[in-house]
Each structure stands twice: as C-alpha cells, then as structure tokens.
Design a protein around this motif. Sequence first.
Motif, PDB file in Angstrom:
ATOM      1  N   GLN A   1       0.817  -1.212   0.000  1.00  0.00           N
ATOM      2  CA  GLN A   1       0.000   0.000   0.000  1.00  0.00           C
ATOM      3  C   GLN A   1       0.855   1.270   0.000  1.00  0.00           C
ATOM      4  OE1 GLN A   1      -3.706  -0.451   2.735  1.00  0.00           O
ATOM      5  NE2 GLN A   1      -2.141  -1.760   3.618  1.00  0.00           N
ATOM      6  N   LEU A   2       2.085   1.141   0.498  1.00  0.00           N
ATOM      7  CA  LEU A   2       2.959   2.307   0.568  1.00  0.00           C
ATOM      8  C   LEU A   2       3.396   2.783  -0.823  1.00  0.00           C
ATOM      9  CD1 LEU A   2       5.176   1.257   3.615  1.00  0.00           C
ATOM     10  CD2 LEU A   2       3.303   2.920   3.576  1.00  0.00           C
ATOM     11  N   ILE A   3       3.350   1.905  -1.838  1.00  0.00           N
ATOM     12  CA  ILE A   3       3.772   2.293  -3.184  1.00  0.00           C
ATOM     13  C   ILE A   3       2.817   3.326  -3.787  1.00  0.00           C
ATOM     14  CG2 ILE A   3       4.191   1.448  -5.518  1.00  0.00           C
ATOM     15  CD1 ILE A   3       5.259  -1.122  -4.332  1.00  0.00           C
ATOM     16  N   PRO A   4       1.486   3.073  -3.794  1.00  0.00           N
ATOM     17  CA  PRO A   4       0.602   4.144  -4.298  1.00  0.00           C
ATOM     18  C   PRO A   4       0.595   5.380  -3.406  1.00  0.00           C
ATOM     19  CG  PRO A   4      -0.695   2.311  -3.453  1.00  0.00           C
ATOM     20  CD  PRO A   4       0.723   1.836  -3.517  1.00  0.00           C
ATOM     21  N   VAL A   5       0.825   5.205  -2.099  1.00  0.00           N
ATOM     22  CA  VAL A   5       0.928   6.371  -1.219  1.00  0.00           C
ATOM     23  C   VAL A   5       2.115   7.231  -1.650  1.00  0.00           C
ATOM     24  CG1 VAL A   5       1.383   7.144   1.135  1.00  0.00           C
ATOM     25  CG2 VAL A   5      -0.232   5.276   0.728  1.00  0.00           C
ATOM     26  N   PHE A   6       3.223   6.602  -1.996  1.00  0.00           N
ATOM     27  CA  PHE A   6       4.402   7.326  -2.473  1.00  0.00           C
ATOM     28  C   PHE A   6       4.084   8.108  -3.756  1.00  0.00           C
ATOM     29  CE2 PHE A   6       8.273   7.401  -5.101  1.00  0.00           C
ATOM     30  CZ  PHE A   6       9.122   8.111  -4.266  1.00  0.00           C
ATOM     31  N   GLN A   7       3.327   7.489  -4.654  1.00  0.00           N
ATOM     32  CA  GLN A   7       2.943   8.174  -5.890  1.00  0.00           C
ATOM     33  C   GLN A   7       2.035   9.374  -5.609  1.00  0.00           C
ATOM     34  OE1 GLN A   7       4.087   7.518  -8.935  1.00  0.00           O
ATOM     35  NE2 GLN A   7       5.364   5.855  -8.151  1.00  0.00           N
ATOM     36  N   ILE A   8       1.173   9.250  -4.594  1.00  0.00           N
ATOM     37  CA  ILE A   8       0.306  10.375  -4.233  1.00  0.00           C
ATOM     38  C   ILE A   8       1.133  11.521  -3.676  1.00  0.00           C
ATOM     39  CG2 ILE A   8      -1.506  11.096  -2.631  1.00  0.00           C
ATOM     40  CD1 ILE A   8      -2.730   8.311  -2.936  1.00  0.00           C
ATOM     41  N   VAL A   9       2.120  11.212  -2.856  1.00  0.00           N
ATOM     42  CA  VAL A   9       2.985  12.268  -2.308  1.00  0.00           C
ATOM     43  C   VAL A   9       3.722  12.986  -3.428  1.00  0.00           C
ATOM     44  CG1 VAL A   9       4.946  12.731  -0.793  1.00  0.00           C
ATOM     45  CG2 VAL A   9       3.228  11.047  -0.124  1.00  0.00           C
ATOM     46  N   LEU A  10       4.130  12.249  -4.465  1.00  0.00           N
ATOM     47  CA  LEU A  10       4.878  12.847  -5.572  1.00  0.00           C
ATOM     48  C   LEU A  10       4.043  13.802  -6.400  1.00  0.00           C
ATOM     49  CD1 LEU A  10       7.080   9.969  -7.071  1.00  0.00           C
ATOM     50  CD2 LEU A  10       7.805  11.885  -5.653  1.00  0.00           C
ATOM     51  N   ARG A  11       2.739  13.524  -6.561  1.00  0.00           N
ATOM     52  CA  ARG A  11       1.971  14.224  -7.580  1.00  0.00           C
ATOM     53  C   ARG A  11       0.763  14.996  -7.073  1.00  0.00           C
ATOM     54  NH1 ARG A  11       1.873   9.386 -12.145  1.00  0.00           N
ATOM     55  NH2 ARG A  11       4.103   8.919 -12.030  1.00  0.00           N
ATOM     56  N   SER A  12       0.282  14.691  -5.876  1.00  0.00           N
ATOM     57  CA  SER A  12      -0.985  15.266  -5.441  1.00  0.00           C
ATOM     58  C   SER A  12      -0.766  16.320  -4.370  1.00  0.00           C
ATOM     59  CB  SER A  12      -1.924  14.171  -4.930  1.00  0.00           C
ATOM     60  OG  SER A  12      -2.120  13.178  -5.928  1.00  0.00           O
ATOM     61  N   SER A  13      -1.866  16.976  -4.003  1.00  0.00           N
ATOM     62  CA  SER A  13      -1.818  17.994  -2.957  1.00  0.00           C
ATOM     63  C   SER A  13      -1.648  17.325  -1.597  1.00  0.00           C
ATOM     64  CB  SER A  13      -3.100  18.822  -2.982  1.00  0.00           C
ATOM     65  OG  SER A  13      -4.222  18.004  -2.686  1.00  0.00           O
ATOM     66  N   PHE A  14      -1.252  18.137  -0.632  1.00  0.00           N
ATOM     67  CA  PHE A  14      -1.041  17.584   0.710  1.00  0.00           C
ATOM     68  C   PHE A  14      -2.359  17.154   1.357  1.00  0.00           C
ATOM     69  CE2 PHE A  14       2.911  20.021   0.236  1.00  0.00           C
ATOM     70  CZ  PHE A  14       3.835  19.045   0.605  1.00  0.00           C
ATOM     71  N   ARG A  15      -3.473  17.710   0.944  1.00  0.00           N
ATOM     72  CA  ARG A  15      -4.762  17.244   1.450  1.00  0.00           C
ATOM     73  C   ARG A  15      -5.025  15.820   0.974  1.00  0.00           C
ATOM     74  NH1 ARG A  15      -9.826  21.078   0.478  1.00  0.00           N
ATOM     75  NH2 ARG A  15      -8.519  22.325   1.879  1.00  0.00           N
ATOM     76  N   THR A  16      -4.707  15.542  -0.287  1.00  0.00           N
ATOM     77  CA  THR A  16      -4.868  14.180  -0.802  1.00  0.00           C
ATOM     78  C   THR A  16      -3.900  13.233  -0.106  1.00  0.00           C
ATOM     79  OG1 THR A  16      -5.487  15.121  -2.940  1.00  0.00           O
ATOM     80  CG2 THR A  16      -4.926  12.788  -2.896  1.00  0.00           C
ATOM     81  N   VAL A  17      -2.689  13.727   0.175  1.00  0.00           N
ATOM     82  CA  VAL A  17      -1.717  12.901   0.897  1.00  0.00           C
ATOM     83  C   VAL A  17      -2.255  12.548   2.281  1.00  0.00           C
ATOM     84  CG1 VAL A  17       0.589  12.878   1.921  1.00  0.00           C
ATOM     85  CG2 VAL A  17       0.252  13.815  -0.378  1.00  0.00           C
ATOM     86  N   GLY A  18      -2.862  13.528   2.968  1.00  0.00           N
ATOM     87  CA  GLY A  18      -3.441  13.253   4.283  1.00  0.00           C
ATOM     88  C   GLY A  18      -4.560  12.232   4.209  1.00  0.00           C
ATOM     89  N   ALA A  19      -5.409  12.328   3.166  1.00  0.00           N
ATOM     90  CA  ALA A  19      -6.490  11.348   3.015  1.00  0.00           C
ATOM     91  C   ALA A  19      -5.932   9.953   2.777  1.00  0.00           C
ATOM     92  CB  ALA A  19      -7.394  11.768   1.863  1.00  0.00           C
ATOM     93  N   ALA A  20      -4.897   9.837   1.944  1.00  0.00           N
ATOM     94  CA  ALA A  20      -4.300   8.525   1.681  1.00  0.00           C
ATOM     95  C   ALA A  20      -3.656   7.957   2.934  1.00  0.00           C
ATOM     96  CB  ALA A  20      -3.274   8.656   0.556  1.00  0.00           C
ATOM     97  N   ALA A  21      -2.977   8.806   3.709  1.00  0.00           N
ATOM     98  CA  ALA A  21      -2.359   8.341   4.949  1.00  0.00           C
ATOM     99  C   ALA A  21      -3.425   7.863   5.942  1.00  0.00           C
ATOM    100  CB  ALA A  21      -1.530   9.461   5.567  1.00  0.00           C
ATOM    101  N   LEU A  22      -4.563   8.571   5.984  1.00  0.00           N
ATOM    102  CA  LEU A  22      -5.641   8.158   6.881  1.00  0.00           C
ATOM    103  C   LEU A  22      -6.215   6.807   6.456  1.00  0.00           C
ATOM    104  CD1 LEU A  22      -7.315   9.113   9.314  1.00  0.00           C
ATOM    105  CD2 LEU A  22      -8.940  10.109   7.699  1.00  0.00           C
TER     106      LEU A  22
END
Length: 427
Positions: free
Chosen positions: A124-145
């Motif tokens: 699961q950490l692989i798509p989370v890494f892709q979100i951190v690279l390309r998306s806003s920090f709000r999306t990163v927070g949602a993925a981390a949650l």
Amino acid sequence: MSTAPRDLDRDRDTEGTVPPLTRIIRDALDRLRAFDRRRPRVWDAAVTGFWTVAAVLDYTSGGWRHTAHENVTAPEFVVLLMSLGFSLPLLWRRTHPLAVVLLMTPISLVNVWTGAVVQASLLQLIPVFQIVLRSSFRTVGAAALLFVVPVLSGGFRIPSGWGQEVVSYIWGLVFVVLLGIAVRTRREYTEALVERAHRLEHERDQQARLAAAAERTRIAREMHDIIGHNLSVITGLADGGAYAARKNPERAGQALEAIGTTSRQALSELRRLLGVLRDDHPDAERAPQPTLDELTPLIERVRRAGLPVDLELNGEGTARSLTPGRQLTVYRVIQEALTNTLKHATGPTSATVTLTYSPTHLDARITDTGTGAGRTAETEEAPLAAQGIMGMRERAALYDGTLEAGPIPEDTGWQVQLRLPLEDTHQ
C-alpha cells in the motif's frame, strides 16, 4: 570558433571529471527513464508482475504464517486473495493512485482483523508514495488516513499487535511520506532550474535579435551618411566640372581631382566600416570615426562641390568637451544637413553652420537660403530626405539630445537645430 563547438568541448570536459561508476549508473538511469516515457505500461506491468510473484511466493511458501497471529481466522484462499488484492492493483499505481489506495483499504481491514497480516499489505505504501509525488497535501493526508485506520483497528482488535504491526506500519508510512516529499522537492527544484535556463536562453536570443536589429540600424545609418554625402559632393563636382570644361579647363581639372579625392575618402570609410563587420579578418582597418576636428575639411569639400558654407563658433567650449560618440553625432548631423542642402535646395543657395557651446549643452544650427521646394512630399526623393532626418533624430536621441528640422519662416530657407547635452551634465 562558433558557440556549438565550445559547448561540445565544455560538455566533454565535464564528462571527463565524472567518476566512471557514477557515469555508468547515470547513463543507465537515463536510459531507463527514457524507456519508461516511451512505454509506461511495460514498466508498470513489470513492477506489478514482480510484486505479484513475490506475494504469491509468500503465500505458497507459508512465509505469511511467520507474521500471522496465533488465533488467525482467515482461510488460506482468503490469504491468497488478499495477497493478489495488494499486488495486482499496482498496475494503476501511477495513473490512479488514490483509487488503488481506496481499493486496498477494505482488503487491509480484513487482513489485520483476521490476524493474517500478510506482508503484501506493505505494498500500500507504493501508491501512497505516488500520491505524495503528484498530489496535494490534502490528498496525501487522506491517503495516509486510509492506510492508518485499518492498522489502528487491527491494533484494537488484537492488542498484542501494537508493537509488531501498528508501530512498524506507521514508521513505514512516515518514511515513505518523507521520501516522497524529498523526491518531489528535488524534482520541482530541477524543473524550476530547467525552466529558468530556458527562459534565460529565450531572453538571450531575444536580446541578441534586438542587438542585431540595432546594429543593422546603426550600419544603415552610417552607410547612408557616408554614401549619401560623398555621392552628393561628387555629383556637385561633376556638374560644376562639366560646366567649367567648356570655358575653363583648369577649373575642370580641379573638379576632377576633387572628385578623385572624395571618392577615395568614401571608399576608405566604407572599407573601414565593412572591415569591422568581418570577424574573420584580423587586418581589418579600425581607424577612429570622424570627430569635430574634421569638420573644417568636411565644409571645404562641400564648398568645392559648389555650396558656399560659413562656419561660426560661439561660446567658450571646445570639441574636447564632448565624448567621441557625441562628436560623431554632431559631425554626422552637419554632414547630413549639408548633403540635403546639396541635393534638395533650389535656387541660389548658401549655408551657415553655427556651433554654440554652453556649460551644459552644445547647440548646432545649420541653415541655408534655398527655397526648400525640393524637400516637400511632391518629389520622389522626399522619402529619402525624411529617412535622413529620422536618422539624425535617432543619433541625437542616443545621447538624450533633440533635433528639429524644417523650413525657416516665410520660406526663406531650411534649418536643422541640434541640442546635445555635454557628457558630464547631470540633470
């Protein structure tokens, strides 16, 4: 040497300073990135296939039992489905990373709730890494949650898993997020440098084009002054010589001699101007441009061409109070004004050149007694005369000067007035 060979030599020198191992790794990474840009699906399929095989091997070899809790309630086929559920969606990890995390969240909840805790859940950490690279920090927070909630629920479901699963999963999440931020920052910094380099290159090319246009204008102005003036003098001398040949052969010979002198001077000035333009000619003549010290010979040539000219100097200043550029401007303006008188004035004509020095300015006034009819828009040569006046104004503007040209009231002649500030004047 041109710019391209110099850049190529510099690149070769830079390549020589890079260690061989670093150069090999960099070249391999560049080729891998280029292949990924051309065929992204191939790379996605390769990554997905690798982790799918790893997840299946973990299931078939029973490795998942070493991390599972003692009271695991998941059947083995559920463990296989969970392993595939964590690995197969990686095929869309770059195109739809948040959707992949959403798809894996219920699978992760089943994983920790049953106590199986398959190691493939860390994928699961692989798509989370892709979100951190390309998306806003709000999306990163949602993925981390979405990643943390199943892990925490499993910790409450099986309290003994807090030290083994919950802490390690959260630390893994923190590491991936920090790594993604570092990579993203580095990438954005590199892109900013590339964009800045492109912008500077564009500005450099634009400045080069503007400089080339200004240089073409300057050369055209110099060519106009040199050729226009000397040809006008030669024409006047030729007309006078043809008239004198019938009555006074001696005067005709003097006119021919003056024509030869003027022609040689014109060729010399043209040769100097064109020679400077040839970068590959080391012996190009680079004599100084005319100054006000050569004003008297200029007026003498105009007199020989048939136009009586008087020179008046007023004030206490001298030509040395002007920079060479300002002296050239005054010289060319007087030259162009007298040339226009030779070419366009009609009737009995004489001219007067008046230089007035003041503590702050030099005023040059060139007047003639011609009728000025040849300077109206009715003649074919009027556009050329207007172009000459425009060139004089451009020369004056280079040094914050002003120039006015027009007929004298009551059509008693023509005048050109130049006002040029001295070099050390601060207004």
